[in-house]
Design an enzyme around this catalytic site. Structure first.
Site, PDB file in Angstrom:
ATOM      1  N   ASP A 245       0.373  -1.101   0.125  1.00 19.90           N
ATOM      2  CA  ASP A 245       0.205   0.276  -0.463  1.00 19.90           C
ATOM      3  C   ASP A 245       1.104   0.804   0.014  1.00 19.90           C
ATOM      4  O   ASP A 245       1.621   1.643  -0.731  1.00 19.90           O
ATOM      5  CB  ASP A 245      -0.695  -0.425   1.518  1.00 19.90           C
ATOM      6  CG  ASP A 245      -1.835   0.676   0.793  1.00 19.90           C
ATOM      7  OD1 ASP A 245      -3.262   0.374   0.325  1.00 19.90           O
ATOM      8  OD2 ASP A 245      -1.556   1.851   1.400  1.00 19.90           O
ATOM      9  N   TYR A 395      -3.298  11.385   0.977  1.00 19.82           N
ATOM     10  CA  TYR A 395      -3.791  11.125  -0.201  1.00 19.82           C
ATOM     11  C   TYR A 395      -4.401  12.029  -1.102  1.00 19.82           C
ATOM     12  O   TYR A 395      -3.584  12.399  -1.783  1.00 19.82           O
ATOM     13  CB  TYR A 395      -5.478  10.144  -0.463  1.00 19.82           C
ATOM     14  CG  TYR A 395      -5.467   8.716  -0.302  1.00 19.82           C
ATOM     15  CD1 TYR A 395      -5.523   7.925  -1.505  1.00 19.82           C
ATOM     16  CD2 TYR A 395      -5.216   8.200   1.018  1.00 19.82           C
ATOM     17  CE1 TYR A 395      -5.789   6.343  -1.138  1.00 19.82           C
ATOM     18  CE2 TYR A 395      -5.457   7.403   1.352  1.00 19.82           C
ATOM     19  CZ  TYR A 395      -5.034   6.210   0.492  1.00 19.82           C
ATOM     20  OH  TYR A 395      -5.757   4.695   0.957  1.00 19.82           O
ATOM     21  N   HIS A 452      -5.011  -8.029  -0.356  1.00 18.27           N
ATOM     22  CA  HIS A 452      -3.936  -6.728  -0.211  1.00 18.27           C
ATOM     23  C   HIS A 452      -3.007  -6.600   1.394  1.00 18.27           C
ATOM     24  O   HIS A 452      -2.004  -5.462   2.217  1.00 18.27           O
ATOM     25  CB  HIS A 452      -4.929  -5.492   0.106  1.00 18.27           C
ATOM     26  CG  HIS A 452      -4.186  -3.830   0.443  1.00 18.27           C
ATOM     27  ND1 HIS A 452      -3.708  -3.123  -1.114  1.00 18.27           N
ATOM     28  CD2 HIS A 452      -4.656  -3.075   0.696  1.00 18.27           C
ATOM     29  CE1 HIS A 452      -3.345  -2.455  -0.567  1.00 18.27           C
ATOM     30  NE2 HIS A 452      -3.532  -1.784   0.403  1.00 18.27           N
TER      31      HIS A 452
END
Length: 476
Positions: A245, A395, A452
């Site tokens: 990630d 982000y 993930h």
């Protein structure tokens, strides 16, 4: 006169005999320098930063001390949580919704009831404190990390420092299952050569117990620099790094920034977003003749049908990304005020990012890989630190500068690299494409299962792959 012309001709030829080789050497030297400069390894400029409140102090050195830290809780904190859980307002879902609309509200009722009546935060705080925690101030903010050393090192074994970096919506807690496998491999039936690790797991600034940046534009480059400074402060000149990630992005930047410090880079997610006519042609041909474009059979199985796996599935799973990359504070404020909203938002990712098929299950398949205690402990790290907003803000800071996260990929990664490709990861990147950025891939493993959150759901598989990769690097 004829004799005089002959003498001049001889003189001219003598000059040529000297000038031509000299000129050739000169041109050759320029050409060699040009070729060398073209092959020089480019790096990301390390630079510097200040993320504390207000202006950077003009005088005085930063406090470089490493301070022991302990996670604590209180009756007041737990009572406030319980009161908020008691006020949970149930929203009925449509029939047959499963997890297709997001977190199933009937299952959410069960999670909230467990959280309120059975989950023991005090006990989980003790679990979190079983590893040594520390704080240190870097570039004006307090950085939290755990540092776990092997309790026993067999004779002849080398201890290698390994920095492991989490992502969103995870935390340093993701690594609690894998740490003992890496620091005491023999005790857990893992005997991969002569390597034992001491593991350092920092919290990304703005996540959990690391202070949030007070200034704008804190991105993965700034994080990479801070983590290099952290490892240097701990006395390490060379070290291995691992991430998935955001951790993948950060550790890749670390390898691009100071390749001389990174002995090896191991990833369980690869960001390759570059689009080109050649890539489009490869994608089209790969569906019919995968071997022609360098795809293995397993690549083809994981990559096709292309539109379903690389467009529809990605669009379905990336709605959160568009919010967080544009206006994170709006949604974040609501999540920071509601523990139930926070749990639904975070745990939904632990469902479909673990296995895409969990979308069709009423409970999202959450308890097939994790316990509710584990899942809620991760949620509590965000809740008690009020860090959901700065974690979402990360982000915006990254995508504002680099919309497709591709700008830094022009700077290749030349350190030894290992890639563990888990089958349920959101996107699959074939080795032949990964080589566009990672120029020195030592191992590329098609993992048999997992998604993930690799360290959290399949710690033994990931530990084995890290060990095999490091063992190969050590033999180079």
């Amino acid at each position: 006169q004829a004799i005089l012309c002959l003498c001049r001709s001889f003189e001219y030829s003598q000059k040529n005999a000297v000038l031509v080789p000299v000129a050739a050497l000169g041109v050759g030297g320029v050409l060699l320098c040009w070729l060398r400069s073209g092959h020089k390894i480019k790096t990301i400029d390390m630079g510097d930063g200040w993320w504390g409140s207000g202006e950077r102090p003009l005088k005085g050195k930063e406090d470089a001390s490493i301070r022991p830290f302990k996670i604590e809780t209180s009756d007041k904190e737990i009572e406030d949580l319980h009161q908020r859980l008691d006020r949970f307002r149930f929203t009925p879902h449509v029939e047959g919704a499963a997890f297709h609309y997001g977190f199933n509200s009937t299952y959410l009722r069960k999670v909230v009831a467990y959280w309120r009546n059975q989950f023991d935060w005090r006990k989980q705080v003790e679990v979190l404190n079983k590893y040594p925690h520390f704080h240190t101030t870097i570039e004006g903010i307090d950085i939290h990390f755990i540092h776990v050393k092997p309790s026993y090192v067999p004779h002849g074994r080398a201890v290698r420092p390994l920095l492991m970096v989490h992502g969103w919506p995870g935390s340093f807690y993701e690594f609690y299952k894998i740490i003992p496998l890496l620091t005491e491999p023999a005790k857990h039936g893992l005997n991969e050569g002569d390597v034992v690790f001491e593991v350092i797991c920092p919290s990304i600034p703005g996540y959990g117990f690391s202070e949030a940046p007070h200034q704008k534009e804190f991105d993965s480059i700034a994080t990479a620099r801070i983590f290099h400074k952290l490892m240097n402060r701990l006395g390490f000149k060379e070290y291995y790094i691992q991430g998935g990630d955001w951790g993948s992005r950060i550790t890749t930047n670390m390898a691009q920034m100071l390749p001389q410090s990174v002995k090896g880079l191991h990833l369980n997610l690869v960001f390759i977003a570059r689009q080109s006519l050649g890539r489009l042609i490869c994608t089209m041909l790969g569906a019919y003749v995968p071997w022609l474009v360098g795809f293995s059979r397993e690549d083809a199985r994981r990559f096709y049908p292309f539109m379903q796996k690389n467009v529809y599935d990605v669009l379905r799973e990336s709605g959160y990304l568009h919010i967080q990359a544009t206006k994170p504070d709006t949604a974040g404020c609501g999540l920071n005020d509601s523990p139930v909203g926070l749990a639904a938002y975070i745990l939904e990712k632990f469902s479909t990012w673990t296995d895409k098929s969990f979308l069709h299950q009423d409970d999202g398949g959450l308890e097939s890989k994790y316990s509710l205690d584990e899942l809620l402990t991760n949620v509590m790290i965000y809740w008690v630190t009020s860090t959901i907003v700065p974690s979402m803000r990360y982000y915006k800071e990254n995508f504002s500068k680099d919309p497709d996260l591709n700008a830094r990929n022009r700077i290749g990664v030349y350190v030894p690299t290992g890639i563990a490709a888990f089958p349920q990861e959101i996107v699959h990147v074939p080795r032949v494409w990964a080589k566009d950025v990672y120029r020195n891939i030592i191992t590329y493993s098609y993992m048999p299962r997992g998604g993930h959150f690799a360290a959290f759901e399949e710690p033994k598989l990931l530990a084995q792959d890290i060990m095999q990769f490091v063992q190969k690097v050590e033999q180079l």
